[in-house]
Design an enzyme around this catalytic site. Structure first.
Site, PDB file in Angstrom:
ATOM      1  N   CYS A  29      10.660  -6.066  -0.873  1.00  0.00           N
ATOM      2  CA  CYS A  29      10.549  -4.461  -1.307  1.00  0.00           C
ATOM      3  C   CYS A  29      11.729  -3.951  -1.769  1.00  0.00           C
ATOM      4  O   CYS A  29      12.904  -3.857  -1.116  1.00  0.00           O
ATOM      5  CB  CYS A  29       9.871  -3.809   0.151  1.00  0.00           C
ATOM      6  SG  CYS A  29       9.972  -1.879  -0.217  1.00  0.00           S
ATOM      7  N   ARG A  61       2.351  -8.306  -7.350  1.00  0.00           N
ATOM      8  CA  ARG A  61       2.910  -7.062  -7.007  1.00  0.00           C
ATOM      9  C   ARG A  61       4.136  -7.251  -6.138  1.00  0.00           C
ATOM     10  O   ARG A  61       5.122  -6.974  -6.529  1.00  0.00           O
ATOM     11  CB  ARG A  61       1.656  -6.238  -6.228  1.00  0.00           C
ATOM     12  CG  ARG A  61       2.221  -4.704  -6.240  1.00  0.00           C
ATOM     13  CD  ARG A  61       2.799  -4.381  -5.094  1.00  0.00           C
ATOM     14  NE  ARG A  61       2.348  -4.614  -3.830  1.00  0.00           N
ATOM     15  CZ  ARG A  61       3.097  -4.305  -2.635  1.00  0.00           C
ATOM     16  NH1 ARG A  61       4.328  -4.059  -2.498  1.00  0.00           N
ATOM     17  NH2 ARG A  61       2.473  -4.928  -1.418  1.00  0.00           N
ATOM     18  N   ASP A  62       4.106  -7.569  -4.705  1.00  0.00           N
ATOM     19  CA  ASP A  62       5.203  -7.438  -3.945  1.00  0.00           C
ATOM     20  C   ASP A  62       6.261  -8.714  -4.426  1.00  0.00           C
ATOM     21  O   ASP A  62       7.250  -8.348  -4.137  1.00  0.00           O
ATOM     22  CB  ASP A  62       4.539  -7.970  -2.565  1.00  0.00           C
ATOM     23  CG  ASP A  62       5.574  -7.613  -1.364  1.00  0.00           C
ATOM     24  OD1 ASP A  62       6.611  -6.774  -1.495  1.00  0.00           O
ATOM     25  OD2 ASP A  62       4.930  -7.615  -0.087  1.00  0.00           O
ATOM     26  N   HIS A  67       6.415 -10.803   6.143  1.00  0.00           N
ATOM     27  CA  HIS A  67       7.592 -11.412   5.121  1.00  0.00           C
ATOM     28  C   HIS A  67       8.069 -12.511   5.915  1.00  0.00           C
ATOM     29  O   HIS A  67       8.312 -12.476   7.255  1.00  0.00           O
ATOM     30  CB  HIS A  67       8.710 -10.709   4.748  1.00  0.00           C
ATOM     31  CG  HIS A  67       7.830  -9.318   3.549  1.00  0.00           C
ATOM     32  ND1 HIS A  67       8.322  -9.329   2.387  1.00  0.00           N
ATOM     33  CD2 HIS A  67       7.027  -8.525   3.399  1.00  0.00           C
ATOM     34  CE1 HIS A  67       7.618  -8.648   1.608  1.00  0.00           C
ATOM     35  NE2 HIS A  67       6.755  -8.031   2.608  1.00  0.00           N
ATOM     36  N   ASN A  70       8.026 -12.931   0.973  1.00  0.00           N
ATOM     37  CA  ASN A  70       6.688 -12.919   1.642  1.00  0.00           C
ATOM     38  C   ASN A  70       6.275 -14.333   1.990  1.00  0.00           C
ATOM     39  O   ASN A  70       6.832 -15.326   1.713  1.00  0.00           O
ATOM     40  CB  ASN A  70       5.342 -12.478   0.706  1.00  0.00           C
ATOM     41  CG  ASN A  70       5.592 -10.933   0.304  1.00  0.00           C
ATOM     42  OD1 ASN A  70       6.565 -10.461  -0.591  1.00  0.00           O
ATOM     43  ND2 ASN A  70       4.919 -10.197   1.067  1.00  0.00           N
TER      44      ASN A  70
HETATM   45  P1  HMG Z   1       9.331  11.421  -6.551  1.00  0.00           P
HETATM   46  O1  HMG Z   1      10.468  11.126  -7.804  1.00  0.00           O
HETATM   47  O2  HMG Z   1       9.591  12.136  -5.420  1.00  0.00           O
HETATM   48  O3  HMG Z   1       8.200  11.973  -7.338  1.00  0.00           O
HETATM   49  O4  HMG Z   1       8.863  10.086  -6.529  1.00  0.00           O
HETATM   50  P2  HMG Z   1       7.768  13.093  -8.408  1.00  0.00           P
HETATM   51  O5  HMG Z   1       6.673  13.398  -8.224  1.00  0.00           O
HETATM   52  O6  HMG Z   1       8.917  13.999  -8.438  1.00  0.00           O
HETATM   53  O7  HMG Z   1       7.813  12.264  -9.768  1.00  0.00           O
HETATM   54  C1  HMG Z   1       8.966  11.867 -10.478  1.00  0.00           C
HETATM   55  C2  HMG Z   1       8.852  11.062 -11.762  1.00  0.00           C
HETATM   56  O8  HMG Z   1       8.010  10.115 -11.616  1.00  0.00           O
HETATM   57  C3  HMG Z   1       7.905  12.225 -12.651  1.00  0.00           C
HETATM   58  O9  HMG Z   1       8.174  11.778 -14.205  1.00  0.00           O
HETATM   59  C4  HMG Z   1       6.435  11.634 -12.303  1.00  0.00           C
HETATM   60  O10 HMG Z   1       5.593  12.128 -13.311  1.00  0.00           O
HETATM   61  C5  HMG Z   1       6.380  10.352 -12.245  1.00  0.00           C
HETATM   62  P3  HMG Z   1       8.989  12.896 -14.950  1.00  0.00           P
HETATM   63  O11 HMG Z   1       8.556  14.075 -14.805  1.00  0.00           O
HETATM   64  O12 HMG Z   1      10.565  12.637 -14.084  1.00  0.00           O
HETATM   65  O13 HMG Z   1       9.152  12.029 -16.051  1.00  0.00           O
HETATM   66  N1  HMG Z   1       5.618   9.875 -11.253  1.00  0.00           N
HETATM   67  C6  HMG Z   1       4.827   8.899 -11.827  1.00  0.00           C
HETATM   68  N2  HMG Z   1       4.597   8.192 -13.048  1.00  0.00           N
HETATM   69  C7  HMG Z   1       3.771   7.085 -12.890  1.00  0.00           C
HETATM   70  N3  HMG Z   1       2.856   6.997 -11.852  1.00  0.00           N
HETATM   71  C8  HMG Z   1       2.846   7.369 -10.827  1.00  0.00           C
HETATM   72  C9  HMG Z   1       3.723   8.516 -10.730  1.00  0.00           C
HETATM   73  N4  HMG Z   1       4.256   9.202  -9.687  1.00  0.00           N
HETATM   74  C10 HMG Z   1       5.106  10.092 -10.007  1.00  0.00           C
HETATM   75  N5  HMG Z   1       2.092   7.278  -9.737  1.00  0.00           N
HETATM   76  C11 HMG Z   1       7.014   8.201  -5.658  1.00  0.00           C
HETATM   77  C12 HMG Z   1       7.611   9.578  -5.485  1.00  0.00           C
HETATM   78  C13 HMG Z   1       5.967   8.301  -4.860  1.00  0.00           C
HETATM   79  C14 HMG Z   1       6.163   8.577  -6.977  1.00  0.00           C
HETATM   80  C15 HMG Z   1       8.204   7.335  -5.714  1.00  0.00           C
HETATM   81  O14 HMG Z   1       8.789   7.308  -4.657  1.00  0.00           O
HETATM   82  C16 HMG Z   1       7.543   5.782  -5.935  1.00  0.00           C
HETATM   83  O15 HMG Z   1       6.982   5.613  -6.965  1.00  0.00           O
HETATM   84  N6  HMG Z   1       7.968   5.011  -5.182  1.00  0.00           N
HETATM   85  C17 HMG Z   1       7.229   3.783  -4.957  1.00  0.00           C
HETATM   86  C18 HMG Z   1       8.251   2.697  -4.346  1.00  0.00           C
HETATM   87  C19 HMG Z   1       7.648   1.345  -4.413  1.00  0.00           C
HETATM   88  O16 HMG Z   1       6.973   0.864  -5.092  1.00  0.00           O
HETATM   89  N7  HMG Z   1       8.070   0.573  -3.385  1.00  0.00           N
HETATM   90  C20 HMG Z   1       7.498  -0.723  -3.077  1.00  0.00           C
HETATM   91  C21 HMG Z   1       6.249  -0.826  -2.579  1.00  0.00           C
HETATM   92  S1  HMG Z   1       5.987  -0.507  -1.005  1.00  0.00           S
HETATM   93  C22 HMG Z   1       6.166  -2.335  -0.389  1.00  0.00           C
HETATM   94  O17 HMG Z   1       6.631  -3.007  -0.967  1.00  0.00           O
HETATM   95  C23 HMG Z   1       6.046  -2.492   1.092  1.00  0.00           C
HETATM   96  C24 HMG Z   1       4.661  -3.329   1.255  1.00  0.00           C
HETATM   97  O18 HMG Z   1       4.609  -4.669   0.560  1.00  0.00           O
HETATM   98  C25 HMG Z   1       4.199  -3.658   2.727  1.00  0.00           C
HETATM   99  C26 HMG Z   1       5.405  -4.379   3.647  1.00  0.00           C
HETATM  100  O19 HMG Z   1       6.055  -5.246   3.123  1.00  0.00           O
HETATM  101  O20 HMG Z   1       5.403  -3.339   4.640  1.00  0.00           O
HETATM  102  C27 HMG Z   1       3.300  -2.530   0.599  1.00  0.00           C
HETATM  103 MG    MG Z   2       5.655  -6.460   1.454  1.00  0.00          MG
END
Ligand code: HMG
Ligand code: MG
Length: 309
Positions: A247, A22-23, A216, A256
């Protein structure tokens, strides 16, 4: 050299939470084939990994690298005793998690507003609201829920972050039903005394088995932070094989903590992980082959030296 006897302050066992599928893969510019992701996951499980994130149920428009998470979950051979997890930001994600029959979901929020907004297009308060139809209902369906609080050691947009904000979020996530909260050094800026202070602050309010560190290694300080965490009583560490990772919404978050580096260090200190380091190294070779570029993990690059009994 025989593994040294852990001092009274060090644990005898540590739980390693693997995040490379994932990450790691969320940050690759080239799309990795679904069957290749499955090969990596199975190699990690063969090495003894028992808790791992296999993908994200996030919006494919935001993170296209994770668009096939449902298919990955369908294709992997599930082994008993292994917890398979996926990131899940909202109710749509939970529906996908249930359909994919995954064991665990992980919700995520940042301790800094700007990173949170860039990452999920919501304020911190809106993000917590979006978890209401996720955490409770997931627990009711028998899934376990893990939480992340990101940017605990620093934010790529805001700089220093007040750890007290992260503590409030962690308490909220635990009260809502998360069994553990992983504190993220999302951009790898942390140093050991800072880690000690963060853990000390959390230890006042939260039993430390409910806290994990997600480090990380961007600036080479992750293992030093692990040691600081271990000495304070932390027993779960997140890591990513061969140092895959980052990320997409945190510039400079590459790398990481490499799982091999973590496991090598822990085993050398006489701390059990249940992981076979040679096999883990092989899984790192799989990771490198599927992304098609050199990966940065130190043990991954240097090889495993067996410790003489
Ligand atoms: P948005 O654009 O504000 O949301 O995104 P929305 O509700 O308006 O939806 C937009 C579109 O996405 C729509 O589709 C939804 O249906 C679809 P459209 O009508 O345009 O065709 N949608 C989805 N589709 C599939 N699965 C879903 C989903 N939700 C909405 N769950 C949202 C808001 C939160 C969805 C978006 O910003 C997002 O997905 N962000 C994720 C970002 C991400 O994954 N970042 C990396 C992970 S975090 C990280 O790495 C840190 C970590 O490792 C810890 C650390 O290191 O500190 C965990
Ligand atoms: Mg991370």
């Amino acid at each position: 050299m025989k593994g040294m006897d852990p001092g009274s302050k060090l644990p005898s066992k540590v739980s390693v939470y693997e995040v490379s599928p994932r990450d790691g893969l969320q940050n690759e510019s080239a799309q990795v084939a679904t069957h290749a992701k499955v090969r990596l996951i199975e190699a990690l499980v063969d090495a003894g990994v028992r808790r791992l994130e296999v993908g994200s149920f996030v919006a494919p428009k935001w993170v296209p690298q994770m668009a096939d998470a449902d298919e990955v979950c369908r294709m992997i051979e599930r082994r008993q005793g292994v917890t398979y997890a996926c990131l899940c930001p909202n109710a749509t994600g939970l529906r996908r998690a249930i359909a994919a029959n995954i064991d665990e979901i992980a919700v995520f929020v940042s301790a800094s507003e700007t990173h949170n907004l860039k990452n999920v297009n919501k304020t911190v308060a809106q993000t917590l609201k979006a978890f209401e139809p996720v955490i409770g209902p997931a627990v009711e369906r028998g899934l376990t829920v893990r939480g992340y609080v990101s940017t605990m050691w620093g934010c790529p947009y805001e700089g220093d972050v007040d750890p007290a904000k992260g503590l409030t979020l962690a308490k909220h996530l635990l009260d809502a039903g998360c069994y553990q909260v992983s504190l993220g050094d999302t951009i790898g800026v942390g140093t050991p005394i800072q880690t000690q202070r963060i853990v000390e602050l959390f230890a006042k309010d939260i039993p430390l088995e409910k806290i994990a560190l997600h480090l990380h290694d961007t600036r080479g300080t992750a293992l030093a932070n692990v040691l600081a965490g271990l000495q304070m009583g932390i027993t779960t560490f997140d890591a990513s094989v061969a140092g895959l990772g980052g990320c997409p919404y945190a510039p400079g978050a590459a790398g990481n903590l490499a799982t091999e580096d973590l496991v090598y260090t822990l085993h050398g200190m006489g701390i059990e992980t249940g992981i076979d380091l040679e096999k883990l190294w092989q899984a790192g070779q799989v990771a490198e082959a599927i992304v098609g570029r050199d990966l940065p993990g130190k043990v991954h690059r240097a090889g495993v030296r067996s410790l003489a009994k």
